[in-house]
Design a protein around this motif. Structure first.
Motif, PDB file in Angstrom:
ATOM      1  N   VAL A   1      -3.884 -26.251   9.947  1.00  0.00           N
ATOM      2  CA  VAL A   1      -2.992 -26.365  11.105  1.00  0.00           C
ATOM      3  C   VAL A   1      -3.539 -25.559  12.282  1.00  0.00           C
ATOM      4  O   VAL A   1      -3.548 -26.031  13.431  1.00  0.00           O
ATOM      5  CB  VAL A   1      -1.570 -25.905  10.744  1.00  0.00           C
ATOM      6  CG1 VAL A   1      -0.693 -25.804  11.995  1.00  0.00           C
ATOM      7  CG2 VAL A   1      -0.930 -26.890   9.764  1.00  0.00           C
TER       8      VAL A   1
ATOM      9  N   LEU B   1      -5.551 -32.643   6.050  1.00  0.00           N
ATOM     10  CA  LEU B   1      -4.225 -32.075   5.815  1.00  0.00           C
ATOM     11  C   LEU B   1      -3.333 -33.069   5.090  1.00  0.00           C
ATOM     12  O   LEU B   1      -2.551 -32.695   4.209  1.00  0.00           O
ATOM     13  CB  LEU B   1      -3.604 -31.658   7.151  1.00  0.00           C
ATOM     14  CG  LEU B   1      -2.231 -30.991   7.088  1.00  0.00           C
ATOM     15  CD1 LEU B   1      -2.271 -29.759   6.194  1.00  0.00           C
ATOM     16  CD2 LEU B   1      -1.772 -30.603   8.485  1.00  0.00           C
TER      17      LEU B   1
ATOM     18  N   SER C   1       3.441 -28.159  14.644  1.00  0.00           N
ATOM     19  CA  SER C   1       2.604 -27.049  14.183  1.00  0.00           C
ATOM     20  C   SER C   1       3.463 -25.866  13.762  1.00  0.00           C
ATOM     21  O   SER C   1       3.244 -25.272  12.692  1.00  0.00           O
ATOM     22  CB  SER C   1       1.640 -26.632  15.304  1.00  0.00           C
ATOM     23  OG  SER C   1       0.798 -27.694  15.668  1.00  0.00           O
TER      24      SER C   1
ATOM     25  N   LEU D   1       3.622 -35.165   9.650  1.00  0.00           N
ATOM     26  CA  LEU D   1       2.191 -35.141   9.947  1.00  0.00           C
ATOM     27  C   LEU D   1       1.739 -36.488  10.505  1.00  0.00           C
ATOM     28  O   LEU D   1       0.956 -36.544  11.457  1.00  0.00           O
ATOM     29  CB  LEU D   1       1.399 -34.790   8.681  1.00  0.00           C
ATOM     30  CG  LEU D   1      -0.126 -34.909   8.802  1.00  0.00           C
ATOM     31  CD1 LEU D   1      -0.653 -33.951   9.863  1.00  0.00           C
ATOM     32  CD2 LEU D   1      -0.801 -34.648   7.453  1.00  0.00           C
TER      33      LEU D   1
ATOM     34  N   GLN E   1      -2.170 -23.667   6.243  1.00  0.00           N
ATOM     35  CA  GLN E   1      -2.153 -22.841   7.447  1.00  0.00           C
ATOM     36  C   GLN E   1      -3.488 -22.899   8.189  1.00  0.00           C
ATOM     37  O   GLN E   1      -3.536 -23.041   9.410  1.00  0.00           O
ATOM     38  CB  GLN E   1      -1.825 -21.392   7.084  1.00  0.00           C
ATOM     39  CG  GLN E   1      -0.380 -21.176   6.663  1.00  0.00           C
ATOM     40  CD  GLN E   1      -0.133 -19.736   6.257  1.00  0.00           C
ATOM     41  OE1 GLN E   1      -0.967 -19.109   5.620  1.00  0.00           O
ATOM     42  NE2 GLN E   1       1.009 -19.205   6.631  1.00  0.00           N
TER      43      GLN E   1
ATOM     44  N   TYR F   1       2.728 -36.681  13.936  1.00  0.00           N
ATOM     45  CA  TYR F   1       1.860 -35.798  14.739  1.00  0.00           C
ATOM     46  C   TYR F   1       0.544 -36.500  15.067  1.00  0.00           C
ATOM     47  O   TYR F   1       0.088 -36.505  16.219  1.00  0.00           O
ATOM     48  CB  TYR F   1       1.618 -34.510  13.954  1.00  0.00           C
ATOM     49  CG  TYR F   1       0.636 -33.551  14.584  1.00  0.00           C
ATOM     50  CD1 TYR F   1       1.072 -32.559  15.447  1.00  0.00           C
ATOM     51  CD2 TYR F   1      -0.722 -33.623  14.297  1.00  0.00           C
ATOM     52  CE1 TYR F   1       0.180 -31.669  16.016  1.00  0.00           C
ATOM     53  CE2 TYR F   1      -1.621 -32.734  14.861  1.00  0.00           C
ATOM     54  CZ  TYR F   1      -1.167 -31.756  15.715  1.00  0.00           C
ATOM     55  OH  TYR F   1      -2.052 -30.882  16.268  1.00  0.00           O
TER      56      TYR F   1
ATOM     57  N   LEU G   1       5.284 -26.665  10.391  1.00  0.00           N
ATOM     58  CA  LEU G   1       4.465 -26.669   9.191  1.00  0.00           C
ATOM     59  C   LEU G   1       3.961 -25.268   8.852  1.00  0.00           C
ATOM     60  O   LEU G   1       3.890 -24.891   7.677  1.00  0.00           O
ATOM     61  CB  LEU G   1       3.282 -27.622   9.386  1.00  0.00           C
ATOM     62  CG  LEU G   1       2.598 -28.107   8.094  1.00  0.00           C
ATOM     63  CD1 LEU G   1       3.593 -28.773   7.173  1.00  0.00           C
ATOM     64  CD2 LEU G   1       1.471 -29.058   8.409  1.00  0.00           C
TER      65      LEU G   1
ATOM     66  N   LYS H   1      -4.784 -27.008  15.858  1.00  0.00           N
ATOM     67  CA  LYS H   1      -4.240 -26.501  17.124  1.00  0.00           C
ATOM     68  C   LYS H   1      -5.366 -26.041  18.045  1.00  0.00           C
ATOM     69  O   LYS H   1      -5.339 -26.292  19.260  1.00  0.00           O
ATOM     70  CB  LYS H   1      -3.272 -25.353  16.849  1.00  0.00           C
ATOM     71  CG  LYS H   1      -2.573 -24.812  18.100  1.00  0.00           C
ATOM     72  CD  LYS H   1      -1.591 -23.719  17.742  1.00  0.00           C
ATOM     73  CE  LYS H   1      -0.836 -23.244  18.988  1.00  0.00           C
ATOM     74  NZ  LYS H   1      -1.726 -22.773  20.049  1.00  0.00           N
TER      75      LYS H   1
END
Length: 550
Positions: free
Chosen positions: A63, A114, A275, A134, A60, A137, A278, A67
């Motif tokens: 992520v 990550l 995001s 991921l 968390q 991403y 996950l 972001k």
């Protein structure tokens, strides 16, 4: 039961049945082992669950940090465009490009951390399964960074101080104004002012209405220059030349605006989706892990003892169900194979089954056909929806049969439009001839439909030959599709064609001229392409030998 056993003893299923027997015995041994070791395993449950909670919290945090850094990069992107439009391109580039690149680098670094965390032993199976998301991403972030760099280059082409398209456009406008001042005609100067006003409106709001208004004012001034008697022939020629230069630069600016607007389209939705996914998954892991801590000790003993009691009954039920499922599995596999081959060419389907992730091939020369049924809209107003779909299915089923007969590749249908290509996925030298024969047969198919249903439909067909890129796009309802100017031109041949006729370009004409009856339609104005010389396919030439035999 005997029938199922017989089916299970077929040669193709014998190995699977034997493996199941071993699995059944192993199940009994496993249940006994679980009963013996279950009490020891309980001491490790809490430790493993707590490790899962810690891992989820780390995920968390990473992520959220990714972001935040990405949001900062997007702010730098927006500040770049604001600075460029307000001041100059070079100043905006120097001030924001470096900071944008640094933020993207931090996002990619966090993505690497990550990825290591998702691949670790502390991550659950569900979290490890998100690793491909991921990677997608991270690839999307890299593509976004590349797109932003390309966008800055486009902005440089558009607004570079003194040399960009806008500056050149202003120079052409000034030259035109100087030439028009020689005529001493107020209406010409007013027309020039209207062009500048329309240009300003487009720059403020670059939509189709403002673009149409700009083009209309350019055309009006052109007619005014042509009709004036105050300019001699040489002056009139120069004025029209300056106006033409202005118009070409305006078109260049429109194209650059379109490219700039499309560079980073769809990126926000993609990264936000990952995001959100996950973070939700990590939250679920935390909640589930905490619930397991509370529930495991209480229910472990009951479940282990119950497993021993149910083992024999469960194993017998599994054996009976497994033998039945073997036959069902084979039937479903065959059905899935047929469905897949209805969506994709066999060679492409085979590549997908080999786990080839990206399928994109370049073909130097293929022939593309677009067809549209003229009169179908009027027919749809007279029949029910069920009848409409039935009639359209009847026509397209006939076309599908022709595709198989001519060994071509159907790409897709959109409404009452039909697209087919020759020369891929397996290249062939006679792709143009095969498409031409297909087009002629499609006309006959529509004639048969009209005779059967007392209808008056006609088909409008467009054909073009050239290079394309073909590949598979999407993960849900995916399709095998084509891209390239050759595809767009083929579509224009259909949309600018004549109902009941087959229109083709010069590139296809050169491949068919010796074996087919072709009529020069002449030059037509084609949207997005300008003036093009096109031809109408009438039929196949009759060989001289065949004429002599008659």
């Amino acid at each position: 039961m005997e029938g199922r056993l017989a089916r299970g003893n077929r040669p193709g299923n014998f190995k699977i049945t034997g493996q199941f027997t071993l699995a059944f015995v192993g199940l009994l041994l496993l249940l006994g082992g679980v009963a013996a070791t279950g009490w020891i395993s309980l001491s490790f449950v809490r430790r493993e669950t707590e490790a899962a909670i810690v891992t989820s919290i780390k995920i968390q945090r990473l992520v959220f940090e990714m972001k935040e850094k990405l949001d900062q990069a997007r702010r730098k992107e927006r500040e770049f465009f604001q600075e460029w439009s307000a001041n100059s391109f070079l100043q905006a580039y120097d001030e924001y490009a470096r900071e944008h690149r640094e933020k993207i680098g931090e996002v990619l670094r966090l993505g690497g951390e990550l990825q290591d965390l998702l691949s670790s032993a502390d991550a659950s199976a569900a979290l490890r399964q998100s690793n491909p998301d991921l990677l997608a991403y991270v690839d999307a972030v890299r593509e976004y960074a590349d797109s932003f760099r390309e966008t800055m280059q486009l902005v440089g082409d558009l607004g570079m101080d003194g040399t960009g398209a806008i500056a050149k456009m202003k120079q052409s406008s000034n030259r035109l104004q100087d030439m028009l001042s020689l005529a001493d005609r107020p209406e010409l100067m007013a027309g020039h002012s209207q062009i500048l006003a329309a240009e300003g409106e487009y720059r403020l709001q670059p939509d189709s209405l403002s673009l149409e208004k700009l083009l209309e004012t350019i055309e009006a001034l052109r007619q005014g220059i042509v009709n004036t008697t105050e300019l001699d022939e040489e002056q009139q020629k120069k004025a029209l030349g300056y106006l033409r230069d202005y118009e070409l630069l305006a078109d260049n600016i429109v194209n650059l605006d379109t490219k700039i607007g499309s560079q980073i389209e769809g990126f926000e939705e993609q990264v936000a989706s990952f995001s959100h996914k996950l973070i939700e998954l990590a939250n679920d892991e935390v909640q589930q892990a905490r619930a397991r801590i509370d529930a495991t000790s209480e229910w472990a003993t009951i479940l282990l003892m119950s497993a021993l009691v149910l083992a024999l009954a469960l194993a017998a039920a599994i054996a009976n169900r497994f033998l039945w499922a073997l036959g069902e599995l084979a039937a479903e596999q065959e059905k899935s194979e047929r469905l897949l081959l209805n969506i994709l060419p066999k060679v492409i389907a085979d590549r997908l089954k080999q786990n080839e992730k990206t399928i994109a091939d370049s073909f130097p020369e293929v022939t593309v056909l677009f067809a549209d049924i003229a009169g179908f809209t009027q027919l749809s107003a007279r029949v029910s929806p069920q009848e409409l779909v039935q009639l359209l299915n009847e026509i397209f089923s006939g076309f599908d049969f022709l595709v198989e007969q001519h060994s071509l590749e159907k790409i897709k249908t959109i409404g009452d439009a039909y697209m087919v290509v020759g020369g891929l996925p397996m290249p062939r030298s006679d792709h143009a001839e095969a498409i031409a024969d297909m087009a002629l047969d499609m006309q006959e198919e529509v004639d048969r439909f009209n005779a059967k249903h007392n209808a008056s439909l006609s088909i409008r067909i467009g054909i073009n030959t050239g290079p394309v890129v073909a590949g598979v796009i999407g993960t849900k309802k995916f399709i095998y599709d084509l891209w390239g100017d050759a595809v767009n031109t083929a579509s224009r041949m259909e949309s600018h064609g004549i109902p009941g006729y087959i229109q083709l370009t010069s590139s296809t004409y050169e491949l068919l001229r010796d074996r087919y009856l072709l009529e020069d339609r002449g030059t037509i104005e084609v949207k997005g392409k300008g003036e093009m010389n096109t031809y109408l396919l009438k039929g196949k030439k009759v060989p001289l030998l065949a004429i002599g035999d008659r």
